[in-house]
Scaffold this motif. Structure first.
Motif, PDB file in Angstrom:
ATOM      1  N   TRP A  28       0.866  -1.190   0.000  1.00 32.53           N
ATOM      2  CA  TRP A  28       0.000   0.000   0.000  1.00 32.53           C
ATOM      3  C   TRP A  28       0.892   1.226   0.000  1.00 32.53           C
ATOM      4  O   TRP A  28       1.723   1.404   0.874  1.00 32.53           O
TER       5      TRP A  28
ATOM      6  N   GLY B 234      -0.218   4.398   0.105  1.00 29.82           N
ATOM      7  CA  GLY B 234      -0.933   5.548   0.651  1.00 29.82           C
ATOM      8  C   GLY B 234      -2.097   5.966  -0.216  1.00 29.82           C
ATOM      9  O   GLY B 234      -3.025   6.624   0.259  1.00 29.82           O
ATOM     10  N   TYR B 235      -2.062   5.614  -1.475  1.00 26.03           N
ATOM     11  CA  TYR B 235      -3.134   5.958  -2.403  1.00 26.03           C
ATOM     12  C   TYR B 235      -3.851   4.716  -2.940  1.00 26.03           C
ATOM     13  O   TYR B 235      -4.979   4.810  -3.395  1.00 26.03           O
ATOM     14  N   GLY B 236      -3.169   3.582  -2.922  1.00 29.82           N
ATOM     15  CA  GLY B 236      -3.746   2.354  -3.448  1.00 29.82           C
ATOM     16  C   GLY B 236      -2.728   1.214  -3.400  1.00 29.82           C
ATOM     17  O   GLY B 236      -1.574   1.391  -2.995  1.00 29.82           O
TER      18      GLY B 236
END
Length: 89
Positions: free
Chosen positions: A75, A77-79
């Protein structure tokens, strides 16, 4: 081993019986050829049916490489993303 010994005994018996009978030169040659073919078939069959000396097929497993590349999901932080990571055992 027992089959091979039995084959040799059979060949010797056949050869002994053929040499003990008086025959003309032509019959002696034919009898010798026949004895050779029969003896060869018996000995060849005994050898072919015997087990191999090494006891069977041998399978060698190769050692795994010390390090390999694997895909790892992480991950950011965005996806979810994938990256290749080297894993050593």
């Amino acid at each position: 081993m027992n089959k091979t010994l039995a084959a040799f005994v059979a060949v010797a018996t056949i050869a002994g019986s053929l040499t003990a009978t008086p025959a003309s030169a032509q019959r002696g040659v034919a009898a010798g050829v026949a004895a050779g073919l029969i003896g060869g078939a018996i000995v060849g069959g005994a050898i072919a049916s015997s087990r191999p000396a090494y006891g069977g097929p041998v399978y060698v497993e190769e050692a795994p490489p010390p390090c390999r590349w694997v895909r790892e999901r992480f991950w950011d932080g965005y996806g979810w993303r994938f990256r290749r990571v080297e894993v050593c055992n």
